[in-house]
Structures are given as C-alpha cells and as structure tokens.
Design an enzyme around this catalytic site. Structure first.
Site, PDB file in Angstrom:
ATOM      1  CB  SER A 123      -0.946  -0.052   1.208  1.00 25.72           C
ATOM      2  OG  SER A 123      -1.929   0.947   1.123  1.00 25.72           O
ATOM      3  CG  ASP A 220      -6.210  -2.338  -4.265  1.00 31.57           C
ATOM      4  OD1 ASP A 220      -6.176  -1.097  -4.186  1.00 31.57           O
ATOM      5  OD2 ASP A 220      -5.550  -3.091  -3.530  1.00 31.57           O
ATOM      6  CG  HIS A 250      -5.990  -1.426  -0.449  1.00 35.04           C
ATOM      7  ND1 HIS A 250      -4.972  -1.315  -1.365  1.00 35.04           N
ATOM      8  CD2 HIS A 250      -5.528  -0.869   0.700  1.00 35.04           C
ATOM      9  CE1 HIS A 250      -3.944  -0.707  -0.807  1.00 35.04           C
ATOM     10  NE2 HIS A 250      -4.253  -0.441   0.449  1.00 35.04           N
TER      11      HIS A 250
END
Length: 277
Positions: A123, A220, A250
């Site tokens: 991330s 995502d 995600h």
C-alpha cells in the site's frame, strides 16, 4: 494505535537497530528478522509498512516478515518511517533511503549480501518503496536488486477521479485516499509540482530501475494506477511481473490472512523474491 509484535519462534531472531537518519532528521529504527545462526552473507529485504502515509508500524507485518526470513533464509529489515501530516513529503522516502544506506553500511555485521538487497512494501509502503527505487537510482550510491510492490499507492492524481466514488471498494476508499495523500502532500496534492519521490507514478523516465513484482486485486482502488505503472516499467525495459488477483480488494491478505488466496498471494511474493537477481 499500538501494534502487537509477534514471537518469531526459535528459528528466527528479531532485534531493533538504529541507523543515522537523513541530514537534520532523527535516527531511523529498523526491526530486523534473521534466520537463527545466520553466518554467511545472504540476501535482504528492506520492508516498508502500509498505512496510507499517516499510520502504521513495522510490527503490523511481523507475521509475513518472519515467514520471509524463515522460508527464504534472508534478512528482513522493517523500517520505522516518519508519518504525515506531522512529517510531510519527502520525510518517509528519505527515512527509507537512510534505512537502505544503514543496511548497506552494516552489511558485514548483519551478514547481508550488499548486492542483493531488495526493497518492498504494501500500500503506502509499496508506494514509498517505488519512490525509493527512483531516489536510489538517481543518487547512484546503492542499487537495490529488486522491487516487491504489494498494491502500491503510487499516484496522488487518483484523488481527482470522481468515477471511483461509486466503485464498491473495501478498506481503502476514495475518501481515505484523498485524506492520506492530502496529509502527506498538503495543498500540492494532484497539482503540477508533486515530486516523483513523493508519488512514484509522476516519474516520466523509468529506464534503469530494478526489476519489479507488482500484485494488486481487481477490486482495489489502486488497480488502475498499479497496472499502468507495471506497463510503463515493462515498456521502459524494466522486467516487471504483474499479478492481478480477481475479486481481491485492498489489503485482502491482511483482513483474511488464513484464506487460501491470501496464502497463495504470499507464496507468489516469496517466489518473486527467491527468483530475484
């Protein structure tokens, strides 16, 4: 938030080391995992945790970092970097660079093969790792061997996409994304002057970067920017494996770590690291 550490067991050791920080900034701490009894030089992974550029700590990834050290026989060093909004760009990537430099300087003591240090993150950490690859390339002091990028947060301009507001995403939403990027970049977010060292997708020239593996799910928020970055790396002659996980959102592997798709996602990362130059 206080993150709980994980006991690595007898076959992996964990220690906290401190290396000099960027010029004028505090020292940088690293949470280092190594196979017990490691004596010969082995590859290493500098790991950068996620958290939207505003929260998180190395301990949140203890489980997978221990597994990398145990299964691959490598050193994994997870960096504690400064977070926004108290520490805006480029604080995070400069801390990551200081960590990379510190690992290289202590390579002998830590039994690290200095020519085989990979960088990676998830991330926001994946975005910082991608930016670190750019910074290391441009400074030409230390060359990372590989980039392991898990659903990386690469492009602040995604915050301007109104079509994403109706996308059924989980965990990291368009609202969260706007808040995270704004906390890190301030008023500059999505403007013309954002540095690639803050948002790696801003870089036009990608030639000469280390080989990469990028993994992202179809649901995502970062899917489009990650796929595009992988394409641009490949078009620039940088070997890049793109792994798109159908139906994954995600951070799915953190939310459901025991699910088979999450286990397989980790195995793909391990294979990518094992096969790195």
């Amino acid at each position: 938030m206080k993150w709980r550490s994980t006991d690595p067991g007898p076959d992996v050791t964990v220690q906290e080391i401190v290396v000099p920080g960027p010029e004028g900034a505090p020292p940088v701490s690293l949470r280092v995992f190594q196979p017990t009894g490691l004596k010969a030089a082995a590859p290493a992974l500098l790991w950068i945790h996620g958290g939207g550029l505003i929260f998180g700590a190395p301990e949140q990834d203890d489980r997978t970092n221990i597994a990398f050290a145990r299964e691959l026989g490598i050193t994994v060093a997870a960096v504690r970097y400064r977070l926004g909004p108290d520490h805006p760009a480029p604080a995070a990537v400069e801390d990551a660079y200081a960590a990379l430099r510190g690992l290289a300087e202590r390579a002998s003591d830590l039994h690290i093969d200095i020519d085989r240090i990979a960088i990676g993150g998830a991330s926001a950490g994946g975005g910082i790792a991608a930016a670190l690859a750019l910074l290391a390339h441009d400074r030409a002091e230390i060359r990372p061997a590989f980039q392991l990028l898990l659903y990386p947060m690469l492009d602040d301009r995604t915050t301007t996409r109104t079509d994403l507001d109706t996308l059924k995403v989980r965990v990291w939403t368009p609202k969260s994304n706007r808040y995270g990027w704004s906390s890190y970049l301030g008023d500059a977010v999505a403007g013309p002057g954002v540095s690639p060292y803050a948002a790696a997708a801003r870089r036009v020239e990608l030639t000469g970067l280390p080989p990469a593996w990028i993994g992202v799910g179809t649901l995502d928020l970062f899917h489009d920017e990650d796929v595009e970055y992988a394409r641009r790396l490949s078009d620039s002659g940088v070997p890049c494996d793109l792994d798109v996980i159908p139906g994954a959102f995600h951070g799915f592997d953190l939310v459901f770590p025991k699910a088979e798709i999450s286990r397989e996602f980790w195995r793909r990362q391990a294979r990518a690291l094992k096969g790195a130059p």
